[in-house]
Design an enzyme around this catalytic site. Structure first.
Site, mmCIF file in Angstrom:
data_model
loop_
_atom_site.group_PDB
_atom_site.id
_atom_site.type_symbol
_atom_site.label_atom_id
_atom_site.label_comp_id
_atom_site.label_asym_id
_atom_site.label_seq_id
_atom_site.Cartn_x
_atom_site.Cartn_y
_atom_site.Cartn_z
ATOM 1 N N HIS A 1 -59.599 -92.269 2.206
ATOM 2 C CA HIS A 1 -59.982 -92.045 3.720
ATOM 3 C C HIS A 1 -60.843 -93.122 4.322
ATOM 4 C CE1 HIS A 1 -60.340 -88.249 6.777
ATOM 5 N NE2 HIS A 1 -59.900 -89.547 7.410
ATOM 6 N N TYR B 1 -60.325 -82.643 7.084
ATOM 7 C CA TYR B 1 -60.056 -81.826 8.467
ATOM 8 C C TYR B 1 -60.124 -80.364 8.300
ATOM 9 C CZ TYR B 1 -57.697 -86.435 9.878
ATOM 10 O OH TYR B 1 -57.405 -87.738 10.022
HETATM 11 N N1 LIG Z 1 -57.490 -92.037 8.792
HETATM 12 C C1 LIG Z 1 -58.374 -91.948 9.593
HETATM 13 O O1 LIG Z 1 -59.632 -92.249 9.480
HETATM 14 C C2 LIG Z 1 -57.835 -91.158 10.927
HETATM 15 C C3 LIG Z 1 -59.013 -91.134 12.133
HETATM 16 C C4 LIG Z 1 -58.591 -90.469 13.223
HETATM 17 C C5 LIG Z 1 -57.375 -89.814 13.243
HETATM 18 N N2 LIG Z 1 -56.293 -89.836 12.159
HETATM 19 C C6 LIG Z 1 -55.257 -89.138 12.060
HETATM 20 O O2 LIG Z 1 -54.342 -89.669 13.302
HETATM 21 C C7 LIG Z 1 -53.993 -88.667 14.200
HETATM 22 C C8 LIG Z 1 -53.901 -89.034 15.608
HETATM 23 O O3 LIG Z 1 -55.049 -89.441 16.099
HETATM 24 P P1 LIG Z 1 -55.821 -88.594 17.001
HETATM 25 O O4 LIG Z 1 -55.688 -87.202 16.939
HETATM 26 O O5 LIG Z 1 -57.408 -89.099 16.870
HETATM 27 O O6 LIG Z 1 -55.493 -89.033 18.514
HETATM 28 P P2 LIG Z 1 -54.036 -89.248 19.597
HETATM 29 O O7 LIG Z 1 -52.972 -88.794 18.538
HETATM 30 O O8 LIG Z 1 -54.097 -90.955 19.651
HETATM 31 O O9 LIG Z 1 -54.505 -88.563 20.647
HETATM 32 C C9 LIG Z 1 -54.354 -87.146 20.642
HETATM 33 C C10 LIG Z 1 -54.933 -86.544 22.027
HETATM 34 O O10 LIG Z 1 -53.774 -87.107 23.104
HETATM 35 C C11 LIG Z 1 -53.222 -85.943 23.776
HETATM 36 N N3 LIG Z 1 -51.817 -86.255 23.795
HETATM 37 C C12 LIG Z 1 -51.043 -86.184 22.851
HETATM 38 N N4 LIG Z 1 -49.758 -86.582 23.246
HETATM 39 C C13 LIG Z 1 -49.870 -86.823 24.544
HETATM 40 C C14 LIG Z 1 -49.021 -86.843 25.759
HETATM 41 N N5 LIG Z 1 -47.517 -87.097 25.555
HETATM 42 N N6 LIG Z 1 -49.494 -86.794 27.094
HETATM 43 C C15 LIG Z 1 -50.901 -86.727 27.277
HETATM 44 N N7 LIG Z 1 -51.741 -86.470 26.346
HETATM 45 C C16 LIG Z 1 -51.411 -86.600 24.887
HETATM 46 C C17 LIG Z 1 -53.538 -84.808 22.853
HETATM 47 O O11 LIG Z 1 -54.007 -83.559 23.703
HETATM 48 P P3 LIG Z 1 -53.012 -82.221 23.474
HETATM 49 O O12 LIG Z 1 -53.396 -82.000 21.910
HETATM 50 O O13 LIG Z 1 -53.622 -81.454 24.494
HETATM 51 O O14 LIG Z 1 -51.410 -82.613 23.879
HETATM 52 C C18 LIG Z 1 -54.845 -85.152 22.074
HETATM 53 O O15 LIG Z 1 -55.963 -85.002 22.940
HETATM 54 C C19 LIG Z 1 -54.736 -87.534 14.004
HETATM 55 O O16 LIG Z 1 -54.529 -86.158 14.094
HETATM 56 C C20 LIG Z 1 -55.250 -87.781 12.301
HETATM 57 O O17 LIG Z 1 -54.199 -87.075 11.686
HETATM 58 C C21 LIG Z 1 -56.930 -90.445 11.028
#
Ligand SMILES: NC(=O)c1ccc[n+]([C@@H]2O[C@H](COP(=O)([O-])OP(=O)(O)OC[C@H]3O[C@@H](n4cnc5c(N)ncnc54)[C@H](OP(=O)(O)O)[C@@H]3O)[C@@H](O)[C@H]2O)c1
Length: 279
Positions: free
Chosen positions: A109, A51
């Site tokens: 990862h 990241y």
């Molecule tokens: N291990 C892996 O392979 C892997 C892969 C992907 C992700 N991850 C980890 O998992 C974390 C979370 O996953 P993600 O970032 O992919 O997606 P997520 O948390 O499912 O969704 C994030 C999105 O949702 C929006 N959001 C968050 N809360 C909200 C709410 N209450 N109302 C409306 N919209 C909302 C955010 O917008 P705003 O920011 O504008 O609020 C952003 O666009 C990542 O940040 C990372 O740390 C790990």
């Protein structure tokens, strides 16, 4: 905000039942967003070498008034450094980048099965833990076949398996496997990265009945499943909303209704770890 419950891992480390995702939170604005999350009450921070924000996470940890020992910082080993020697050097580089003495949790990862080096990578995490660089070690995106292999070849069971998990892809089998083996399932993209899930009519009905938002219903659902969600939000208001899910409960019938939304092709980005690889 109510108190966040905790979850104890198989090695004794205790995590809060919800963490903060930091993917795409970079640079000075990333530091401010992570600081806001800590101020809001998040204590578990999820980052990764890939990241390119371990530095931003470390900076937020240093600037925060919350003591380091009350924060739980996670990072992840990228797929291009799975050989034993490179994995150890990369864990050290992760620490240098963050300016931290230790990570609380460090994960592989992706398994990248065609390269077949994830057992070596796992051995490096085992040794880094032994030497005090990491408090707890786990994996991401490991299927039962990958987990079985590292457990059999090293005798060490991961504390955590972080996988894509949300109502459109609820990972029922993987969760059951993890539970049977004492592994905590963490949910990445718990809100399916805000795709059409956040407009789902079925979840909206449940949200209205509880006077909660759709994301709050989804995050509560993760908690009641026994999975640990890592929602990311750049907005202080949404960070607080996402954390405010411990003052109500979903009924068994509501849990069942949400379970009915899952589909075999429900992955958001078609990333099946048996085939998809990331370096
Ligand atoms: N291990 C892996 O392979 C892997 C892969 C992907 C992700 N991850 C980890 O998992 C974390 C979370 O996953 P993600 O970032 O992919 O997606 P997520 O948390 O499912 O969704 C994030 C999105 O949702 C929006 N959001 C968050 N809360 C909200 C709410 N209450 N109302 C409306 N919209 C909302 C955010 O917008 P705003 O920011 O504008 O609020 C952003 O666009 C990542 O940040 C990372 O740390 C790990």
């Amino acid at each position: 905000m109510t108190t966040i419950p905790s979850i104890t891992l198989n090695d004794g480390l205790t995590l809060p039942a919800i963490g903060f995702g930091t993917y795409r939170l970079n640079g000075a604005s990333g530091v401010n967003t992570i600081l806001s999350a800590i101020d809001t009450g998040y204590r578990l921070l999820d980052s990764a070498f890939n990241y390119e924000n371990e530095g931003a996470v470390g900076e937020a940890v240093r600037r925060s008034s919350v003591p380091r020992e009350q924060l739980l910082v996670t990072s992840k080993l990228p797929g291009r450094h799975h050989t034993y020697k490179e994995a150890l050097a990369t864990i050290q580089e992760s620490l240098f980048r963050a300016g931290l003495d230790y990570y609380d949790l460090y994960l592989i990862h992706w398994p990248n099965p065609s390269k077949d080096l994830y057992v070596e990578a796992w051995q490096a995490l085992i040794d880094a833990k032994r030497w005090g660089l990491i408090r707890s070690i786990g994996v991401c995106n490991f299927l039962p076949e990958h987990l079985e292999r590292i457990i059999k070849e090293t005798g060490v069971t991961p504390s955590v398996d972080q996988v894509e998990l949300h109502p459109y892809f609820n990972q029922e089998k993987q969760r059951a496997w993890d539970r049977e083996h004492g592994i905590v399932t963490e949910s990445w993209s718990p809100l399916a990265r805000a795709n059409q899930l956040l407009k789902d009519a079925t979840i909206k009905k449940i949200a209205d009945a509880h006077n909660k938002s759709i994301p709050q219903i989804i995050l509560r659902w993760h908690f009641q499943l026994g999975a640990l969600p890592l929602p990311k939000s750049s907005s202080p208001k949404r960070q607080l909303d996402n954390l405010s899910v411990f003052d109500f409960s979903l009924t068994d019938a509501e849990m069942q209704t949400i379970a009915g939304l899952s589909r075999p092709d429900g992955r958001t980005f078609d990333q099946d770890p048996a085939k998809y690889e990331e370096f």
